[in-house]
Enzyme design. Sequence first.
Site, PDB file in Angstrom:
ATOM      1  CE1 TYR A 126      72.587  52.855 -45.161  1.00  0.00           C
ATOM      2  CE2 TYR A 126      72.602  54.653 -43.574  1.00  0.00           C
ATOM      3  CZ  TYR A 126      72.675  53.302 -43.852  1.00  0.00           C
ATOM      4  OH  TYR A 126      72.836  52.395 -42.827  1.00  0.00           O
TER       5      TYR A 126
ATOM      6  CB  SER B 185      70.172  53.930 -40.388  1.00  0.00           C
ATOM      7  OG  SER B 185      71.039  55.044 -40.293  1.00  0.00           O
TER       8      SER B 185
HETATM    9  P1  NAD Z   1      78.490  45.391 -43.672  1.00  0.00           P
HETATM   10  O1  NAD Z   1      78.927  46.051 -44.932  1.00  0.00           O
HETATM   11  O2  NAD Z   1      79.510  44.824 -42.752  1.00  0.00           O
HETATM   12  O3  NAD Z   1      77.406  44.269 -44.008  1.00  0.00           O
HETATM   13  C1  NAD Z   1      76.522  44.347 -45.068  1.00  0.00           C
HETATM   14  C2  NAD Z   1      76.370  42.957 -45.643  1.00  0.00           C
HETATM   15  O4  NAD Z   1      75.396  42.989 -46.678  1.00  0.00           O
HETATM   16  C3  NAD Z   1      77.655  42.412 -46.269  1.00  0.00           C
HETATM   17  O5  NAD Z   1      77.857  41.103 -45.815  1.00  0.00           O
HETATM   18  C4  NAD Z   1      77.353  42.404 -47.771  1.00  0.00           C
HETATM   19  O6  NAD Z   1      78.017  41.367 -48.456  1.00  0.00           O
HETATM   20  C5  NAD Z   1      75.870  42.179 -47.759  1.00  0.00           C
HETATM   21  N1  NAD Z   1      75.238  42.610 -49.002  1.00  0.00           N
HETATM   22  C6  NAD Z   1      75.408  43.795 -49.641  1.00  0.00           C
HETATM   23  N2  NAD Z   1      74.677  43.807 -50.768  1.00  0.00           N
HETATM   24  C7  NAD Z   1      74.028  42.615 -50.834  1.00  0.00           C
HETATM   25  C8  NAD Z   1      73.123  42.027 -51.765  1.00  0.00           C
HETATM   26  N3  NAD Z   1      72.726  42.686 -52.856  1.00  0.00           N
HETATM   27  N4  NAD Z   1      72.668  40.791 -51.514  1.00  0.00           N
HETATM   28  C9  NAD Z   1      73.063  40.106 -50.413  1.00  0.00           C
HETATM   29  N5  NAD Z   1      73.905  40.604 -49.496  1.00  0.00           N
HETATM   30  C10 NAD Z   1      74.390  41.848 -49.711  1.00  0.00           C
HETATM   31  O7  NAD Z   1      77.631  46.497 -42.922  1.00  0.00           O
HETATM   32  P2  NAD Z   1      76.950  46.536 -41.499  1.00  0.00           P
HETATM   33  O8  NAD Z   1      77.358  47.825 -40.894  1.00  0.00           O
HETATM   34  O9  NAD Z   1      77.131  45.294 -40.730  1.00  0.00           O
HETATM   35  O10 NAD Z   1      75.426  46.736 -41.966  1.00  0.00           O
HETATM   36  C11 NAD Z   1      74.360  45.863 -41.641  1.00  0.00           C
HETATM   37  C12 NAD Z   1      73.073  46.674 -41.691  1.00  0.00           C
HETATM   38  O11 NAD Z   1      73.088  47.646 -40.646  1.00  0.00           O
HETATM   39  C13 NAD Z   1      72.875  47.461 -42.979  1.00  0.00           C
HETATM   40  O12 NAD Z   1      71.511  47.473 -43.331  1.00  0.00           O
HETATM   41  C14 NAD Z   1      73.297  48.863 -42.604  1.00  0.00           C
HETATM   42  O13 NAD Z   1      72.704  49.832 -43.423  1.00  0.00           O
HETATM   43  C15 NAD Z   1      72.792  48.923 -41.182  1.00  0.00           C
HETATM   44  N6  NAD Z   1      73.402  49.942 -40.307  1.00  0.00           N
HETATM   45  C16 NAD Z   1      74.725  49.977 -40.059  1.00  0.00           C
HETATM   46  C17 NAD Z   1      75.222  50.944 -39.184  1.00  0.00           C
HETATM   47  C18 NAD Z   1      76.677  51.049 -38.851  1.00  0.00           C
HETATM   48  O14 NAD Z   1      77.061  51.963 -38.100  1.00  0.00           O
HETATM   49  N7  NAD Z   1      77.510  50.165 -39.352  1.00  0.00           N
HETATM   50  C19 NAD Z   1      74.367  51.843 -38.576  1.00  0.00           C
HETATM   51  C20 NAD Z   1      73.014  51.770 -38.864  1.00  0.00           C
HETATM   52  C21 NAD Z   1      72.539  50.805 -39.715  1.00  0.00           C
END
Ligand code: NAD
Length: 281
Positions: free
Chosen positions: A177, A164
């Site tokens: 985070y 991130s």
């Molecule tokens: P999201 O919430 O849409 O997806 C996260 C997924 O992880 C969900 O499907 C959830 O059910 C699953 N999950 C959560 N806890 C879990 C567990 N204990 N076991 C199995 N599955 C689990 O979020 P996203 O934005 O698509 O995030 C995906 C990745 O990208 C994450 O690591 C997040 O930190 C990272 N990220 C997101 C952004 C952003 O702007 N959205 C930016 C940087 C990094």
Amino acid sequence: MLPIYEGLVGKVAVITGGSGVLCQAMAKELARQGMKIAILNRNVENGEKVAEEIIGHGGIAIAVGCDVLKEKHVKEAYKIVKKELGECDLLINGAGGNHPDAITDKEKFEAGDIDDNTVKSFFDLQLNGFDHVFQLNLVGSLIPTQVFAQNMATRGGNVINISSMAAPAPMTKVPAYSAAKAGIDNLTKWLSVHFAEVGIRVNAIAPGFFLTNQNRNLLLNEDGSLSNRAEKIINHTPQRRFGNPEDLLGTLLWLADDNTSGFVTGITVPVDGGFMAYSGV
Ligand code: NAD
């Protein structure tokens, strides 16, 4: 449409959090490339929807209910993936997120916050919130790597973690985070060195700001307009927009295919519209 990466065809990709906004876009693209996809998600119904969509487009996919923090679940998922699709060639550690008890209300502490019961300051953060965020983002990448990379150690393989913009410079309000994602960058490097000689490459993608379920409350007001924080993000993003999940796919394919990135390991690639390059002035 992205070109087909020959090195991916017929291989098996395991994607934790594969029904989330970012990782389902990855799952669908990797399936279009001819990979066999296993979506490991805490909520199996959500994973099944993505798998059905992939199958509907002629791809191969399964959904496995799996909490990445429960080693037993992950080991069980490994057996299912091996039986249904074969050994894992590419692991994407996509499960991640935040927790309200690990987020401060304000960006900066102000005198008086301690006595103000309506403000959740640094001193009100709960250890359980911190622990949850560390577990999910860091240990939740460690456990699947231990389970799925074991077989890679004898045949090579590829691990992609999700970092991130909070990793290189911590983001206000989200100390847990930020620290956990900094840990991901560090673990990515550590693993890349540890496994280099047995042909396992380990890299990370650091998405900039994408509007997804995990940050919706921070980025949008109740009426759907951009929050002050979102305005700040856009002002700090030279390309002046949020990312679309599709923006990650070119980098993903490049890192996933040994033919295109075979000598690349231990890096975190920002996909951020210039956010990280911009000093703000
Ligand atoms: P999201 O919430 O849409 O997806 C996260 C997924 O992880 C969900 O499907 C959830 O059910 C699953 N999950 C959560 N806890 C879990 C567990 N204990 N076991 C199995 N599955 C689990 O979020 P996203 O934005 O698509 O995030 C995906 C990745 O990208 C994450 O690591 C997040 O930190 C990272 N990220 C997101 C952004 C952003 O702007 N959205 C930016 C940087 C990094």
